[in-house]
Design a protein around this motif. Structure first.
Motif, PDB file in Angstrom:
ATOM      1  N   LYS A  68       0.370  -1.208  -0.036  1.00 56.70           N
ATOM      2  CA  LYS A  68      -0.121   0.316   0.170  1.00 56.70           C
ATOM      3  C   LYS A  68       0.875   1.043   0.006  1.00 56.70           C
ATOM      4  O   LYS A  68       0.655   2.589  -0.003  1.00 56.70           O
ATOM      5  N   ARG A 113       4.109   1.419  -1.567  1.00 63.65           N
ATOM      6  CA  ARG A 113       3.867   1.643  -2.612  1.00 63.65           C
ATOM      7  C   ARG A 113       3.559   2.013  -3.735  1.00 63.65           C
ATOM      8  O   ARG A 113       3.575   2.737  -4.511  1.00 63.65           O
ATOM      9  N   HIS A 114       2.127   1.341  -3.373  1.00 60.55           N
ATOM     10  CA  HIS A 114       0.948   2.649  -4.572  1.00 60.55           C
ATOM     11  C   HIS A 114       0.504   3.860  -4.438  1.00 60.55           C
ATOM     12  O   HIS A 114      -0.132   4.286  -4.908  1.00 60.55           O
ATOM     13  N   ASP A 115       0.869   4.071  -2.591  1.00 58.05           N
ATOM     14  CA  ASP A 115       0.471   5.730  -2.550  1.00 58.05           C
ATOM     15  C   ASP A 115       1.918   6.233  -3.225  1.00 58.05           C
ATOM     16  O   ASP A 115       1.415   7.434  -3.585  1.00 58.05           O
ATOM     17  N   VAL A 160       3.408   5.968  -6.358  1.00 60.01           N
ATOM     18  CA  VAL A 160       3.544   6.367  -7.777  1.00 60.01           C
ATOM     19  C   VAL A 160       2.356   7.017  -8.093  1.00 60.01           C
ATOM     20  O   VAL A 160       2.532   7.746  -9.100  1.00 60.01           O
ATOM     21  N   VAL A 170       1.621   2.606 -15.946  1.00 60.57           N
ATOM     22  CA  VAL A 170       2.475   3.040 -15.112  1.00 60.57           C
ATOM     23  C   VAL A 170       1.266   2.708 -14.190  1.00 60.57           C
ATOM     24  O   VAL A 170       0.362   2.241 -13.043  1.00 60.57           O
ATOM     25  N   ARG A 222      -0.890  -0.396 -11.189  1.00 57.57           N
ATOM     26  CA  ARG A 222      -1.355   0.664 -10.532  1.00 57.57           C
ATOM     27  C   ARG A 222      -2.304  -0.045  -9.830  1.00 57.57           C
ATOM     28  O   ARG A 222      -2.813  -0.443  -8.621  1.00 57.57           O
ATOM     29  N   MET A 241      -4.085  -2.733  -7.015  1.00 57.50           N
ATOM     30  CA  MET A 241      -4.588  -2.428  -6.044  1.00 57.50           C
ATOM     31  C   MET A 241      -5.974  -2.882  -5.769  1.00 57.50           C
ATOM     32  O   MET A 241      -6.720  -3.450  -4.872  1.00 57.50           O
ATOM     33  N   GLU A 299       1.964  -7.496  -8.126  1.00 56.55           N
ATOM     34  CA  GLU A 299       2.481  -6.442  -8.084  1.00 56.55           C
ATOM     35  C   GLU A 299       3.970  -6.756  -9.244  1.00 56.55           C
ATOM     36  O   GLU A 299       4.244  -5.937  -8.909  1.00 56.55           O
ATOM     37  N   LEU A 327       3.195  -4.359 -11.720  1.00 56.85           N
ATOM     38  CA  LEU A 327       3.344  -3.033 -10.979  1.00 56.85           C
ATOM     39  C   LEU A 327       4.886  -2.637 -11.393  1.00 56.85           C
ATOM     40  O   LEU A 327       5.799  -1.884 -11.834  1.00 56.85           O
ATOM     41  N   LEU A 361       7.283   0.379 -13.276  1.00 61.38           N
ATOM     42  CA  LEU A 361       8.032   1.148 -12.352  1.00 61.38           C
ATOM     43  C   LEU A 361       9.419   0.962 -13.168  1.00 61.38           C
ATOM     44  O   LEU A 361      10.050   2.438 -13.463  1.00 61.38           O
TER      45      LEU A 361
END
Length: 192
Positions: free
Chosen positions: A50, A52-54, A56, A77, A81, A85, A100, A103, A107
């Motif tokens: 989470k 990492r998701h925030d 991006v 990207v 993401r 999620m 993941e 993602l 990245l």
């Protein structure tokens, strides 16, 4: 006073039954502790994913300012993401791992894109976000290792004789490993 053979047999059977019951309860408790350790270690992975998701969206916005016409990479990207999620709601470790991995691939392409933009490579916000993401990736790797060790411990106990009988009765199933996809296994080559 001597005990009759029948009384001795009953006492021996009772002692054996108590020992088997004690062993079964102890084994059950060990399995429950191990299952809870797997769940707790998965929660740690989830926290880092989470995070990492925030990071991006901030990274994408920073890159947009310098390389906005690289729309395909940025869209990839954002889509990866969103997929990661969405996979977060899935109970399947394998589905989560695959999402993941996508993602991570996107990245890697985003960071490779920075090669063509010297101003972007020098941007402090980009460098900070890149550093935060690298730190988060390290935490994910550590959490994945801890989780996989917990899974291995649980699986070893659940598949060992005779504890496999208690695991079967208790409904304890093997957990899936959180594996690095092919993209995560090969290091991303980014030169600055």
């Amino acid at each position: 006073m001597s005990l009759s053979p029948l009384v001795i047999a009953i006492i021996v059977i009772a002692v054996i039954a108590v020992l088997v019951l004690f062993w079964a309860v102890r084994t059950f408790n060990v399995l429950i502790r191990q299952r809870n350790q797997v769940r707790a270690s998965w929660a740690q992975i989830d926290v880092q994913l989470k995070r990492r998701h925030d990071l991006v969206p901030n990274l994408v916005e920073t890159v947009k300012g310098y390389a906005g016409h690289e729309r395909a990479t940025l869209d990839a990207v954002v889509a990866a993401r969103a997929g990661a999620m969405a996979a977060g709601a899935s109970p399947s470790v394998e589905q989560r791992s695959a999402a993941e991995g996508m993602l991570t691939q996107s990245l890697g392409r985003l960071f490779a894109l920075a090669e063509a933009y010297p101003d972007l490579k020098a941007n402090q916000n980009f460098l900070h976000l890149q550093s935060e993401l690298a730190n988060t990736e390290d935490k994910i790797a550590y959490a994945r290792q801890f989780y996989n060790t917990a899974v291995q411990t649980l699986d070893n106990t659940a598949h060992s004789f005779p504890s496999m009988f208690v695991a079967s009765i208790a409904g304890i199933r093997p957990a899936g490993y959180f594996q690095a996809s092919g993209a995560e296994q090969a290091p991303v080559q980014v030169r600055f």
